[in-house]
Structures are given as C-alpha cells and as structure tokens.
Design a protein around this motif. Structure first.
Motif, PDB file in Angstrom:
ATOM      1  N   LYS A   1       0.810  -1.213   0.000  1.00  0.00           N
ATOM      2  CA  LYS A   1       0.000   0.000   0.000  1.00  0.00           C
ATOM      3  C   LYS A   1       0.845   1.266   0.000  1.00  0.00           C
ATOM      4  O   LYS A   1       0.320   2.363  -0.165  1.00  0.00           O
ATOM      5  N   GLY A   2       2.151   1.116   0.188  1.00  0.00           N
ATOM      6  CA  GLY A   2       3.029   2.267   0.091  1.00  0.00           C
ATOM      7  C   GLY A   2       3.362   2.913   1.424  1.00  0.00           C
ATOM      8  O   GLY A   2       2.589   2.830   2.388  1.00  0.00           O
ATOM      9  N   THR A   3       4.528   3.545   1.471  1.00  0.00           N
ATOM     10  CA  THR A   3       4.945   4.383   2.595  1.00  0.00           C
ATOM     11  C   THR A   3       5.125   5.786   2.061  1.00  0.00           C
ATOM     12  O   THR A   3       5.921   6.020   1.159  1.00  0.00           O
ATOM     13  N   ARG A   4       4.361   6.725   2.628  1.00  0.00           N
ATOM     14  CA  ARG A   4       4.432   8.122   2.174  1.00  0.00           C
ATOM     15  C   ARG A   4       5.465   8.855   3.009  1.00  0.00           C
ATOM     16  O   ARG A   4       5.326   8.957   4.232  1.00  0.00           O
ATOM     17  N   LEU A   5       6.521   9.341   2.354  1.00  0.00           N
ATOM     18  CA  LEU A   5       7.622  10.001   3.054  1.00  0.00           C
ATOM     19  C   LEU A   5       7.552  11.508   2.851  1.00  0.00           C
ATOM     20  O   LEU A   5       7.463  11.981   1.714  1.00  0.00           O
ATOM     21  N   SER A   6       7.594  12.233   3.958  1.00  0.00           N
ATOM     22  CA  SER A   6       7.664  13.691   3.919  1.00  0.00           C
ATOM     23  C   SER A   6       8.955  14.110   4.600  1.00  0.00           C
ATOM     24  O   SER A   6       9.301  13.584   5.664  1.00  0.00           O
ATOM     25  N   VAL A   7       9.678  15.047   4.002  1.00  0.00           N
ATOM     26  CA  VAL A   7      10.950  15.519   4.539  1.00  0.00           C
ATOM     27  C   VAL A   7      10.811  16.994   4.880  1.00  0.00           C
ATOM     28  O   VAL A   7      10.446  17.804   4.024  1.00  0.00           O
ATOM     29  N   ILE A   8      11.134  17.308   6.128  1.00  0.00           N
ATOM     30  CA  ILE A   8      11.030  18.683   6.593  1.00  0.00           C
ATOM     31  C   ILE A   8      12.416  19.304   6.534  1.00  0.00           C
ATOM     32  O   ILE A   8      13.363  18.799   7.140  1.00  0.00           O
ATOM     33  N   ALA A   9      12.528  20.384   5.800  1.00  0.00           N
ATOM     34  CA  ALA A   9      13.844  21.012   5.626  1.00  0.00           C
ATOM     35  C   ALA A   9      14.304  21.725   6.889  1.00  0.00           C
ATOM     36  O   ALA A   9      13.487  22.130   7.711  1.00  0.00           O
TER      37      ALA A   9
END
Lengths: 110, 117
Positions: free
Chosen positions: A102-110
C-alpha cells in the motif's frame, strides 16, 4: 495474489535523517522490488532483489531481501527534500506478475 | 531500461463515454501490462497485454469494460468503456523485457490521469 504489508504508512522526518521502511508477506517471494512514485508520475524502480539475503545499494538507498524470503527493507541515508514521495514494495505472487504494497508516504522537513 | 510513453497524459471525460489510452515503448519488449491506481491507493494489475492474442485479465476486470490491444512488441492500448465516476484513476502501462535477463522486473510509463464527471 498475496498481500504485501508495508510499514510505516507514512513518515515525517527532518532533512539529513536516515529512513527505514519495510515490507512483509505471509508467503514466500522470489523477487522483491522497491519503487518510488512522485506526484503525477509513474513509479520508478529503485532497487530489485532476486536472492534471499541479498543486500543491494543504489546511492543513498540500501535494500535487503530477507533470509526467510517473506520480508524486505529499504533504508535511505541522509534524506534530502527530493526523497519526498511514496515508496512501494512489490513482487510476483502466484499467477500475478506483480502485487504491490500500500506504500509508505515520506515527507521531509527542511 | 526502455523508455515508455503514454497518451493522453490526462483527460476529463463524461460518464457513458469511452477513452482509449496508448502506450508506446522505444524498443521491443516481451511483456506489457496495464494497471489502475485509484486516488490515494496502490497499484492494481488490470491485465497482461499479449501480442497477437487476447489479454489475460485479473480477477475483477473484464474484457468488455477494459478491452486491450497489442498489435506488436512496442505498442498497446487500453480502452476504458462506458465510464462512470468510479473509473477516475491513474492508468499505468508497464513493461518487462525477459530478453534483458531480469525476470519479474517491470518498468512503468508516466501514467494517464483520468477524471470522469
């Protein structure tokens, strides 16, 4: 086809951090594939694994084919903003050429 | 790996109409596939496009709704027939080149984003 269980479903991390995600199945897989999908794009193949225990790298990405053949993990080192996206594991199952997690949603905070 | 293009890249259609999506590969490939990705979801295989014979459909997908053609080793089409809003999805073409020696490894096109009103 068999279901693939991916975890975590989503991650929020700071730029520069390392990331780890995994994929498990209740049955044996002979191939594990890891894809990344950016918004509005098709999935791009990152790493393909064909042998139990295999450890393969692609730049900052490393993936391993679990010894039991029922799991795989993907690590990303020193994350950068362009790592943002959805990461999918996939593999052939029975008569189905490929089934996807189902996927892994990755968010990167600068 | 092969370069895969899809046309159209996106479309907005009225319910009850049909849309044909094209997939073109820059080299001959052994296998071609069609997937559906519903909003916020993972990818689901619709069918394997077989050259010179009828496509092989996965459970839950039928030829009348998703007719597929594959006239040669570089081209395939998927038609979404008699569309309803539930057909709003991204439709993706993928290829596997067994001659390249990597089995079970698929490469994807950029997708066609379909919205049905």
């Amino acid at each position: 086809g068999q279901q693939l269980n991916q975890s975590p479903q989503s991650m929020f991390i700071q730029e520069g951090e390392d990331v780890s995600m995994n994929c498990t199945s209740s049955s044996i897989f002979n191939t594990w594939l890891w894809y990344k999908q950016d918004p509005g794009e098709g999935p791009v193949l990152l790493i393909a694994l064909y042998k139990a225990g295999e450890l393969t790298s692609n730049g900052r990405l490393t993936a391993q084919f679990g010894i039991t053949r029922k799991d795989s993990f993907l690590n990303i080192s020193a994350s950068i903003p362009s790592d943002v996206g959805i990461y999918f594991c996939a593999g052939p199952s029975g008569n189905t050429p490929l089934v996807f997690g189902k996927g892994t949603r990755l968010s990167v905070i600068a | 790996s092969a370069v895969i293009s899809q046309k159209p890249s996106r479309d907005i259609c009225q319910r009850g109409t049909s849309l044909t999506i094209q997939c073109q590969v820059d080299s001959q490939v052994t296998m071609m596939f069609w997937y559906r990705q519903q909003p916020g979801q993972s990818l689901t295989l619709i069918a394997t496009a077989n050259q010179g014979s009828e496509a092989t459909y996965e459970s839950g997908f039928v030829i009348d709704k998703f007719p597929i053609s594959r006239p040669n080793l570089t081209f395939s089409t998927l038609t979404v027939s008699n569309m309803s809003p539930e057909d709003s999805s991204i439709y993706l073409c993928s290829v596997e080149d067994l001659a390249g020696g990597l089995t079970d490894t698929q490469y994807f096109g950029p997708g066609t984003r379909l919205t049905v009103l």
